[in-house]
Structures are given as C-alpha cells and as structure tokens.
Scaffold this motif. Sequence first.
Motif, PDB file in Angstrom:
ATOM      1  N   ILE A 147     -46.984 -27.352 -92.957  1.00 34.19           N
ATOM      2  CA  ILE A 147     -47.517 -26.991 -91.885  1.00 34.19           C
ATOM      3  C   ILE A 147     -48.189 -28.002 -90.823  1.00 34.19           C
ATOM      4  N   GLY A 148     -48.265 -27.531 -89.671  1.00 29.48           N
ATOM      5  CA  GLY A 148     -48.821 -28.404 -88.735  1.00 29.48           C
ATOM      6  C   GLY A 148     -50.297 -28.561 -88.669  1.00 29.48           C
ATOM      7  N   ARG A 149     -50.815 -29.060 -87.809  1.00 35.28           N
ATOM      8  CA  ARG A 149     -52.255 -29.311 -87.820  1.00 35.28           C
ATOM      9  C   ARG A 149     -52.744 -27.903 -86.868  1.00 35.28           C
ATOM     10  N   HIS A 150     -52.122 -27.587 -85.984  1.00 31.81           N
ATOM     11  CA  HIS A 150     -52.501 -26.503 -84.945  1.00 31.81           C
ATOM     12  C   HIS A 150     -52.460 -25.359 -86.028  1.00 31.81           C
ATOM     13  N   LEU A 151     -51.642 -25.003 -87.133  1.00 29.48           N
ATOM     14  CA  LEU A 151     -51.653 -23.791 -87.691  1.00 29.48           C
ATOM     15  C   LEU A 151     -52.677 -24.032 -88.774  1.00 29.48           C
ATOM     16  N   PHE A 152     -53.097 -25.207 -89.052  1.00 31.25           N
ATOM     17  CA  PHE A 152     -54.232 -25.410 -90.062  1.00 31.25           C
ATOM     18  C   PHE A 152     -55.288 -24.954 -89.446  1.00 31.25           C
ATOM     19  N   ASP A 153     -55.710 -25.421 -88.096  1.00 29.50           N
ATOM     20  CA  ASP A 153     -56.712 -25.254 -87.363  1.00 29.50           C
ATOM     21  C   ASP A 153     -56.933 -23.722 -87.230  1.00 29.50           C
ATOM     22  N   THR A 154     -55.748 -23.140 -86.752  1.00 29.29           N
ATOM     23  CA  THR A 154     -55.727 -21.768 -86.447  1.00 29.29           C
ATOM     24  C   THR A 154     -56.280 -20.777 -87.410  1.00 29.29           C
ATOM     25  N   THR A 155     -55.979 -21.159 -88.663  1.00 28.38           N
ATOM     26  CA  THR A 155     -56.055 -20.336 -90.011  1.00 28.38           C
ATOM     27  C   THR A 155     -57.604 -20.704 -90.767  1.00 28.38           C
ATOM     28  N   ASP A 156     -57.812 -21.898 -90.296  1.00 23.08           N
ATOM     29  CA  ASP A 156     -59.044 -22.522 -90.890  1.00 23.08           C
ATOM     30  C   ASP A 156     -58.360 -22.755 -92.518  1.00 23.08           C
TER      31      ASP A 156
ATOM     32  N   PRO B 116     -48.708 -16.700 -76.763  1.00 26.79           N
ATOM     33  CA  PRO B 116     -49.107 -17.610 -76.203  1.00 26.79           C
ATOM     34  C   PRO B 116     -50.605 -17.814 -76.677  1.00 26.79           C
ATOM     35  N   ASP B 117     -51.238 -16.981 -76.992  1.00 25.11           N
ATOM     36  CA  ASP B 117     -52.663 -17.161 -77.710  1.00 25.11           C
ATOM     37  C   ASP B 117     -52.847 -17.391 -79.324  1.00 25.11           C
ATOM     38  N   ASP B 118     -51.460 -17.273 -79.673  1.00 18.21           N
ATOM     39  CA  ASP B 118     -51.505 -17.663 -81.147  1.00 18.21           C
ATOM     40  C   ASP B 118     -51.626 -16.170 -82.012  1.00 18.21           C
TER      41      ASP B 118
END
Length: 198
Positions: free
Chosen positions: A68-77, A19-21
């Motif tokens: 990819i989605g924006r969430h993965l982009f933000d998570t991985t910078d 849940p916390d990625d």
Amino acid sequence: MARVVMHGVVSVDGFVALPDDTVGPLFDWYFNGDTQLTAHASGWTFPVSRASFDHVQPFWDRIDVTLIGRHLFDTTDGWDGKPAAGDQLVVVTHRPLPESWVAEHPDAPFHTAGSVEAGVALAQELAGDGLVCVTAGDLGGQAFSAGLVDEVAMDVVPVVLGEGVRYFGSHTGTVLLDDPDQVVQGDRVLHLHYTVRR
C-alpha cells in the motif's frame, strides 16, 4: 518469484474512492449476503453472496503480502496493525511510520520501502513464490506504469461515481491485458481477473 496482482473495488467509471477518500456505495456488496468471507490476517468478516465468497475467499487466502501507499496507511490508521490481506504488509513511504503508531503496534508485520520499485521488490522477497497484492489507486497505477504488475483483479460495482481516485491512478498509455480468465457475478458486484499481456 512472487506474482504481483493489482486489486481494488471499482465503480463502472473507474474510481476506487470519492475525492474525500470515502467509498460511498462501493463496499455495499461486502454486507449483502449470507456467507461469511474472512480476512484471516485481520479477523474481519463480511457477509457476502455465495458467488462472491467462492471467488474472493480463495483469492484472499493466496495473498502473502499486501503493498500500500502512505496515503492509504494514514487514511486507515494502518488497519490497527493488521494487514487487510496476507501475512505481511509493505508501505511505500518517504517518511518513517509515526513513532506513536509503531509503539502502539510493536508486533505489526509492517515494512517500509522508499519507492514503488523497492516496495514491489521487498514484497516479492517476503512472499517467495506466493502472491503480492498491490492496492489500486495512485500506488497501483505507478506499479502498473513501471511494468511491475502481472495481473489485474477488479470488483466492479454498478455505480457511476463521476469523480474521485482513479483505479489506475495517473497512469497513461496503452497496455494490453489478456481476455478475462475469471468473470463472476455476485450480488451488486462483478468480479473480473486479467493477466497483463507481456
């Protein structure tokens, strides 16, 4: 036209992250062998088992574009401006990429699209007759639900996470896949490949 494969490392109970990625033990198999797997676009290397290398390296080498989605982009910078696989990357987002990130990575081969459908279309255009890889999770599930996925590839890790981000996101409904045409046992991972039945 480029084929679209949905791919991810997944737990036995169908989760690609907690849940916390974070990924817990899902990626341990990337570091338990003596054969160097290489993501050529990023230069990342991983010591995997020979069986995993023989399956994964040709697959990664065939990928032209990753979606990819924006969430993965933000998570991985944005993976420091380097696609994890393929020569180019498409981010599905309703917001522009951060100006500071774009300024820091002016040569990053990243593109944006405002919807899953537009993202897949752009990725296919960029890939030509090659292969587009859509990351599993919410974005992959949306592409799968829209009928835009041709193949499903899973690296199944023998762990039960119990909760988290589902491989197929919030997809519901029945979709038939053909029998697996690739079943490869690595060390602490089982590599599977299916074609979506049309």
